[in-house]
Design a protein around this motif. Sequence first.
Motif: not given
Lengths: 648, 140
Positions: A320-325, A209-210
Motif C-alpha cells: 500500500d506504500l508503493a509510489v501510487p499508494g 512506515s513508522g
Amino acid sequence: MSDGGAIWLPLYGLFYAAVTLYWARLAARANHNTETYFSAGHSLSPWIAVLVLAGAATSGWFLLGGATEISAHGFGLPALMEAGIALALPGVLFFKRVWFVAQRLRLSSQPELFRSYYQSDFLVVVSTAVAVLFAVGFAGLQLRALSRLLAALTGNAVSPLEVGVLLGLVLFGYVVIGGMRAVGYLGAVQTILLGAAIAGFAGAALIASGGFGALNAALKSLAVGDPGGLRFVVAGVIRFSAGLGRDGGQVPTATGVANLSLAMAFMGFQASPLALKVVMSTRSANAFGAGQTWVTAGVFGGLIAFGVAAVGAAGLANPDLAVPGLLASLGAKSPWFMAWLLIGLVAGVQVMAGLALLTAGEALVRNVYKVYFHTALSRAETVNVTRIVIGLLTLASVLMQSLTPVTLSALGALALPLSFQLWTPLLGITWLRWITRPAAATGVGFGIAGVLLTEPLGYQVLSFLGLELPWGRWPWTIHSAAWGMAANLTAVLLISAITNRRAFGEEAQEVQRFLQETLRVGSRARALRSTAWSAVLAWLFMAVGPGLLFGNVAFGRLTAHGGSWRVGMPSIWAWALLFWALGVALIWFLAYTMEMASPYRHEIPPYTPRPRLRADQAAQERERLRLLVISGTVAFALIVLTTLSFGG
Amino acid sequence: MNAPPKTDRGILVFAIWAVLGFLGLGFMLEGMALNSYLVALVGVALILASFVAHIIVNAVFDQGFTPGETALGIGAFGVLAIVFISGWLVGGLSMPDFYAGLTLFGALSVGFLAYLMTRYGLRGAFSHFHRKSASLEDPK
C-alpha cells in the motif's frame, strides 16, 4: 482524492505551468532572434548545465520505475542504487573532451560531431534516431506513467489522455518558445525540484512506515518469511536462461551480470545526443568535474541509493506504500505535500522530456532534413520547421501513450541500450584514436543488431515476419545494452585492426592533434593510470558486477532459517550504500587526480577549415526528397498490406 | 555571449522558493491541520530560511530585490495577513494556528526590518519608504 487535493493539485499545477511559461518568455527574450534557439548561443552557465545534466540523467525514471522495481521484486538489482555513479562515469570520461572538440570545430550537437569527425551519414542517422527514441519512447513512457498516476489521484475525474495532453502542452510550449535556453533555465529549477521531491518521497515513505527502524523490522520479517529468499540477495553470477518471455518466468533474473549490464544501460544516457547537447551549449567545461562528482554522483547518487531505495523498500514491506499508494494516502491527509511531491515528479520527467524533444527536433531538421534535402533552408526557417517537428513529436508521444502503449514501451526500452552503443564512436573521438571510421560505423551497426535481437521490438518484428528466435528478452540474464556492446566491441576491434588508421578527414586529424596538444595530462596522472584502471574495474566488479555476491552476506545474512543483518538493514542495501560512497571517491579521483574532467585555463580558438567549393545541390536534393516520399509511401503500404494479410 | 547574472540569480531565487518556500507552506498548513504549533514552526523556519537564502543570493550577485519580487512579497504578506486576521475575527483559528500565524508574521516583519536596516542603515531604511514629493521640497 480528498477535497483538499482537488484544490491543491490544480493550484500547484497552475503555478508550475505559469513558471514554465514565464521562463520560456525570458528565454525567448534573451534569444533575441533565431540564431541562438538551438544552443543558447553556447552561453549556458556551467552550473546550469551541471544541474540539467544531473536532472535529465535522473529524470522521473528512478521514482517511477526504480522504486517500483524494488517494491515489486526486492533488492536483487543493486545496480539501480548505484545508478548515480554509473551515470557520472561517462560524464567524467567524455564531457570535457567533447566540449573541447565542439569548441574547436564550433559544433553544437552529437550528429554534427559524428559528421565532422567520422564523415559518417550512418552515425548521424543513428544519433538522430536515438534522440527521437528518447523524445517519443523514453520520455513518453515516463509521461504515460505520470499521466496514469495523476489521473488515478484525481479519482479519474480527468482521464490519463487529458493529463497527457496537458503535460504535453506545457512541455511543447516552453521548448518551442524558448529553445535550448528555456530548457536550460527551467531545467535547473526542475532539477532542484526533482531532488527535493526524491528526498520528500523518501521522508514520506519513512514516516508512513513508522521510521527507518520500523521499515527495516518489516523488511526483516519479510526476509524471515520468504522461503525463496531472493528478495534481499543477488541470485548468482549468471543464469543461462532463454530470457524473459521464454523461460516460463521461473528463472531468477537478478544476477551479477544482470546488474552489470543494467549499469551499462544507465551509462548510455551520458553518451546520448541529449547529454552532449547540454555539454555543447555550455560556455565553459570547468564545472564538469564538480558536477559529475558532487551533483550527479554525490547528491543525486545519494538520493537514489538511499531515497529511492527507501521508497521502494516501503512498498516492498507494505504494497500500500508503493509510489501510487503513498501519494494517495498523502493526498488524503496532507494534499499540499502530495501536490508538491507530484510537481517535483512532473518537473523531473519534463527536464528530460524537454531536452529530448529539442535535441530530436534539431537532429531531424538541422542535421538530417536540411543537410540531405534542403540545404537552402535559412536559419529562421530551420527554427520554424524544428518547432513544427517538436509539435509533431509531442503529439506522437501523447497519442502513443494512450493508443499504443505496448509499442511505446518497446520503443522506450531501446533508448538507453542503443545510446550505450554510441560509446565506441565517442571513445574514438576522445581517447582511442585507433578506432577507424569504418570500425566505428560498423561497430554501432552490430551493436544495434545486438540490442534489437535481445529486446521485444526486434524479436517481435522477426516473429511477425515468421522467424521465431529461440530466446526472449535479455537471454542469460544479460541486458540488451551488454549484448549490443559485445557485438559492437568485437566489430570495432576486428575492423580497426584491418583498416587504415590514418584515413581520417581534415577535421578528424585536427581534433586528434588538438586534443593531444592541449589535454596532455601531467606526470602524476600518467603514473597513476594503471591504478585508475584497477580502481574502476574493481568498483565495477564489486559494486555492480559479480562481486555483489559478497554484498549478499557482507553485513549479515537473514533467511527463513535464521541469521541477522548486522547493520540493521538488508546487507545488500548497506553494500550498495558503501559502494555509492566509494563510487563518489572514484569519480572524484578520475575527474581531478586523473585530470579527466579537471578545470583548464586554455583559450580555444576556432578551427577554420580550408575553403571548399560547394556545388549546387538543389537537383540532387529534390531527387532525394522524391525518393524519400516514394519509399516512405511504399513502406507504409507494405506494412498495411502485411498487417491486413497476416494480422497484427 | 554570457548569460547575464540577473538570469542566474532569478533561477536560484525560483528554485529556493519552489523548494524551501513551498515546503515551508506545506508544514505551516500541516501544523494548522494537526493543530501542532511545533510542526507549523518548522514551516515558519523554512519560510524564513527561504527569505535568508534569497538575501544571500542577492548578496552573491550584488543585487537587491527586484520591483516585481518586492510587489509579490508585500502582496503575499498582505493577503496572508488579511486571511489570518479574518480567520481570527470569525473565530476559525485554534490557539496553535493563532500562535503559528503570529510567529510567521512577527518573524517576517522583524526579518524584513532587519534586512532594510543592515542593507540601507537606520536612516536609509526609513528614507527608502518615505520620499518627499517634489511639491513639498523647499525651493532653493
